[in-house]
Motif scaffolding. Structure first.
Motif, PDB file in Angstrom:
ATOM      1  N   THR A  78      78.232 114.059 -50.197  1.00  0.00           N
ATOM      2  CA  THR A  78      78.345 112.785 -50.910  1.00  0.00           C
ATOM      3  C   THR A  78      79.767 112.249 -50.861  1.00  0.00           C
ATOM      4  O   THR A  78      79.977 111.048 -50.765  1.00  0.00           O
ATOM      5  CB  THR A  78      77.898 112.922 -52.374  1.00  0.00           C
ATOM      6  OG1 THR A  78      78.656 113.957 -53.006  1.00  0.00           O
ATOM      7  CG2 THR A  78      76.417 113.225 -52.456  1.00  0.00           C
ATOM      8  N   ARG A  79      80.759 113.126 -50.899  1.00  0.00           N
ATOM      9  CA  ARG A  79      82.146 112.663 -50.779  1.00  0.00           C
ATOM     10  C   ARG A  79      82.426 112.072 -49.409  1.00  0.00           C
ATOM     11  O   ARG A  79      83.103 111.057 -49.285  1.00  0.00           O
ATOM     12  CB  ARG A  79      83.113 113.806 -51.051  1.00  0.00           C
ATOM     13  CG  ARG A  79      83.194 114.154 -52.531  1.00  0.00           C
ATOM     14  CD  ARG A  79      84.333 115.054 -52.821  1.00  0.00           C
ATOM     15  NE  ARG A  79      85.600 114.389 -52.525  1.00  0.00           N
ATOM     16  CZ  ARG A  79      86.767 114.940 -52.681  1.00  0.00           C
ATOM     17  NH1 ARG A  79      86.851 116.175 -53.101  1.00  0.00           N
ATOM     18  NH2 ARG A  79      87.863 114.298 -52.392  1.00  0.00           N
ATOM     19  N   ALA A  80      81.879 112.714 -48.368  1.00  0.00           N
ATOM     20  CA  ALA A  80      82.098 112.206 -47.008  1.00  0.00           C
ATOM     21  C   ALA A  80      81.444 110.839 -46.833  1.00  0.00           C
ATOM     22  O   ALA A  80      82.025 109.927 -46.244  1.00  0.00           O
ATOM     23  CB  ALA A  80      81.554 113.197 -45.986  1.00  0.00           C
ATOM     24  N   VAL A  81      80.224 110.683 -47.359  1.00  0.00           N
ATOM     25  CA  VAL A  81      79.539 109.393 -47.254  1.00  0.00           C
ATOM     26  C   VAL A  81      80.282 108.337 -48.056  1.00  0.00           C
ATOM     27  O   VAL A  81      80.442 107.201 -47.603  1.00  0.00           O
ATOM     28  CB  VAL A  81      78.066 109.528 -47.733  1.00  0.00           C
ATOM     29  CG1 VAL A  81      77.416 108.168 -47.880  1.00  0.00           C
ATOM     30  CG2 VAL A  81      77.286 110.398 -46.771  1.00  0.00           C
ATOM     31  N   GLU A  82      80.774 108.707 -49.230  1.00  0.00           N
ATOM     32  CA  GLU A  82      81.513 107.752 -50.056  1.00  0.00           C
ATOM     33  C   GLU A  82      82.789 107.290 -49.355  1.00  0.00           C
ATOM     34  O   GLU A  82      83.135 106.118 -49.389  1.00  0.00           O
ATOM     35  CB  GLU A  82      81.854 108.417 -51.388  1.00  0.00           C
ATOM     36  CG  GLU A  82      82.493 107.500 -52.393  1.00  0.00           C
ATOM     37  CD  GLU A  82      82.756 108.233 -53.692  1.00  0.00           C
ATOM     38  OE1 GLU A  82      83.574 109.177 -53.681  1.00  0.00           O
ATOM     39  OE2 GLU A  82      82.152 107.865 -54.700  1.00  0.00           O
ATOM     40  N   ARG A  83      83.484 108.201 -48.705  1.00  0.00           N
ATOM     41  CA  ARG A  83      84.700 107.828 -47.978  1.00  0.00           C
ATOM     42  C   ARG A  83      84.375 106.918 -46.800  1.00  0.00           C
ATOM     43  O   ARG A  83      85.123 105.995 -46.509  1.00  0.00           O
ATOM     44  CB  ARG A  83      85.410 109.075 -47.465  1.00  0.00           C
ATOM     45  CG  ARG A  83      86.171 109.789 -48.527  1.00  0.00           C
ATOM     46  CD  ARG A  83      86.935 110.925 -47.930  1.00  0.00           C
ATOM     47  NE  ARG A  83      87.671 111.638 -48.964  1.00  0.00           N
ATOM     48  CZ  ARG A  83      88.274 112.776 -48.774  1.00  0.00           C
ATOM     49  NH1 ARG A  83      88.235 113.349 -47.598  1.00  0.00           N
ATOM     50  NH2 ARG A  83      88.912 113.357 -49.751  1.00  0.00           N
ATOM     51  N   ARG A  84      83.301 107.213 -46.119  1.00  0.00           N
ATOM     52  CA  ARG A  84      82.933 106.394 -44.959  1.00  0.00           C
ATOM     53  C   ARG A  84      82.578 104.975 -45.411  1.00  0.00           C
ATOM     54  O   ARG A  84      82.931 103.999 -44.756  1.00  0.00           O
ATOM     55  CB  ARG A  84      81.753 107.022 -44.231  1.00  0.00           C
ATOM     56  CG  ARG A  84      81.345 106.209 -43.019  1.00  0.00           C
ATOM     57  CD  ARG A  84      80.350 106.947 -42.225  1.00  0.00           C
ATOM     58  NE  ARG A  84      81.077 107.936 -41.434  1.00  0.00           N
ATOM     59  CZ  ARG A  84      80.561 108.584 -40.427  1.00  0.00           C
ATOM     60  NH1 ARG A  84      79.312 108.380 -40.095  1.00  0.00           N
ATOM     61  NH2 ARG A  84      81.261 109.455 -39.743  1.00  0.00           N
ATOM     62  N   ARG A  85      81.876 104.847 -46.520  1.00  0.00           N
ATOM     63  CA  ARG A  85      81.490 103.518 -47.009  1.00  0.00           C
ATOM     64  C   ARG A  85      82.678 102.716 -47.496  1.00  0.00           C
ATOM     65  O   ARG A  85      82.724 101.507 -47.357  1.00  0.00           O
ATOM     66  CB  ARG A  85      80.484 103.642 -48.158  1.00  0.00           C
ATOM     67  CG  ARG A  85      79.106 103.961 -47.696  1.00  0.00           C
ATOM     68  CD  ARG A  85      78.170 103.916 -48.865  1.00  0.00           C
ATOM     69  NE  ARG A  85      76.818 104.262 -48.440  1.00  0.00           N
ATOM     70  CZ  ARG A  85      75.835 104.501 -49.268  1.00  0.00           C
ATOM     71  NH1 ARG A  85      76.032 104.446 -50.565  1.00  0.00           N
ATOM     72  NH2 ARG A  85      74.643 104.806 -48.809  1.00  0.00           N
ATOM     73  N   SER A  86      83.652 103.379 -48.104  1.00  0.00           N
ATOM     74  CA  SER A  86      84.779 102.643 -48.665  1.00  0.00           C
ATOM     75  C   SER A  86      85.883 102.437 -47.647  1.00  0.00           C
ATOM     76  O   SER A  86      86.931 101.916 -47.991  1.00  0.00           O
ATOM     77  CB  SER A  86      85.328 103.375 -49.891  1.00  0.00           C
ATOM     78  OG  SER A  86      85.888 104.607 -49.496  1.00  0.00           O
ATOM     79  N   GLY A  87      85.691 102.836 -46.437  1.00  0.00           N
ATOM     80  CA  GLY A  87      86.684 102.599 -45.397  1.00  0.00           C
ATOM     81  C   GLY A  87      87.815 103.597 -45.399  1.00  0.00           C
ATOM     82  O   GLY A  87      88.892 103.317 -44.908  1.00  0.00           O
ATOM     83  N   GLY A  88      87.609 104.758 -45.985  1.00  0.00           N
ATOM     84  CA  GLY A  88      88.613 105.804 -45.940  1.00  0.00           C
ATOM     85  C   GLY A  88      89.652 105.748 -47.026  1.00  0.00           C
ATOM     86  O   GLY A  88      90.564 106.542 -47.047  1.00  0.00           O
ATOM     87  N   THR A  89      89.541 104.800 -47.972  1.00  0.00           N
ATOM     88  CA  THR A  89      90.514 104.749 -49.059  1.00  0.00           C
ATOM     89  C   THR A  89      89.900 105.339 -50.298  1.00  0.00           C
ATOM     90  O   THR A  89      88.688 105.298 -50.505  1.00  0.00           O
ATOM     91  CB  THR A  89      90.955 103.304 -49.350  1.00  0.00           C
ATOM     92  OG1 THR A  89      89.799 102.540 -49.713  1.00  0.00           O
ATOM     93  CG2 THR A  89      91.630 102.694 -48.150  1.00  0.00           C
ATOM     94  N   ARG A  90      90.738 105.873 -51.131  1.00  0.00           N
ATOM     95  CA  ARG A  90      90.268 106.409 -52.403  1.00  0.00           C
ATOM     96  C   ARG A  90      90.581 105.403 -53.492  1.00  0.00           C
ATOM     97  O   ARG A  90      91.719 105.014 -53.686  1.00  0.00           O
ATOM     98  CB  ARG A  90      90.986 107.705 -52.740  1.00  0.00           C
ATOM     99  CG  ARG A  90      90.539 108.855 -51.914  1.00  0.00           C
ATOM    100  CD  ARG A  90      91.192 110.094 -52.456  1.00  0.00           C
ATOM    101  NE  ARG A  90      90.760 111.244 -51.694  1.00  0.00           N
ATOM    102  CZ  ARG A  90      91.204 112.445 -51.888  1.00  0.00           C
ATOM    103  NH1 ARG A  90      92.108 112.671 -52.803  1.00  0.00           N
ATOM    104  NH2 ARG A  90      90.774 113.444 -51.159  1.00  0.00           N
ATOM    105  N   GLY A  91      89.574 104.973 -54.202  1.00  0.00           N
ATOM    106  CA  GLY A  91      89.787 104.051 -55.306  1.00  0.00           C
ATOM    107  C   GLY A  91      89.256 104.661 -56.578  1.00  0.00           C
ATOM    108  O   GLY A  91      88.368 105.496 -56.561  1.00  0.00           O
TER     109      GLY A  91
END
Length: 141
Positions: A78-91
Motif C-alpha cells: 500500500t505504501r508503494a502504491v500510494e507513492r506511485r499515485r502521488s508522484g513520489g512525494t510524501r505529503g
C-alpha cells in the motif's frame, strides 16, 4: 532439555577460551570473550531458550509468523502504491501532495560574465565562461 545442554556447553567452551586468552595476558579480549560466553547461560536461566524451543516446534507460532509477514507485505504494497499515485512525494494529511520543485536552472541573464565590458580580453567572445559561472552560481560560489 537438549537446547539447554548445548547452550551450557557453548558457554563452558567460551569461558575456557577466555581463560586461555587471559593467560596470554590479553585481558581486554578475554573479558569480551567471557561476556559473549555468558550470554547462552543467561538465556537458559531466564527461560528464553525454553520459550524459543517451544515456539520453533509450534504450528500456531509459525502461523502467527505467517500472518505477521502477510501484514508487513500488505503494508509495504500500500505504501508503494500510494507513492506511485502521488508522484513520489510524501505529503501529510494537512498539506496537499503537490510536486515539489527542485532547484531551478540558472537563467541566461544570470550567467553573464562578471567582468565589465572594458575589462574583457580582446579577441575572446563575451560568454566564454558563462557556463562555468552558471554552475558556480548554482552552488553558491
Amino acid at each position: 532439555m537438549l537446547a539447554e545442554t548445548i547452550c551450557s556447553a557453548v558457554s563452558a567452551a567460551g569461558l575456557g577460551i577466555a581463560a586461555i586468552t587471559a593467560y596470554r595476558k590479553r585481558f581486554l579480549a578475554a573479558a569480551r570473550i567471557a561476556a559473549y560466553a555468558l550470554v547462552p547461560v543467561g538465556l537458559v536461566m531466564t527461560g528464553a531458550v525454553e520459550w524459543l524451543a517451544e515456539t520453533a516446534f509450534s504450528p500456531v507460532a509459525w502461523a502467527g509468523f505467517g500472518v505477521l509477514g502477510l501484514a508487513w507485505l500488505l503494508f509495504m504494497t500500500t505504501r508503494a502504491v500510494e507513492r506511485r499515485r502521488s508522484g513520489g512525494t510524501r505529503g501529510t494529511r494537512d498539506e496537499p501532495s503537490e510536486r515539489r520543485q527542485g532547484p531551478r536552472a540558472a537563467e541566461p541573464t544570470a550567467s553573464a560574465p562578471s567582468l565589465g565590458a572594458g575589462d574583457r580580453p580582446k579577441g575572446k567572445p563575451a560568454d566564454d565562461f558563462s557556463d562555468i559561472e552558471a554552475i558556480l552560481k548554482r552552488h553558491g560560489i
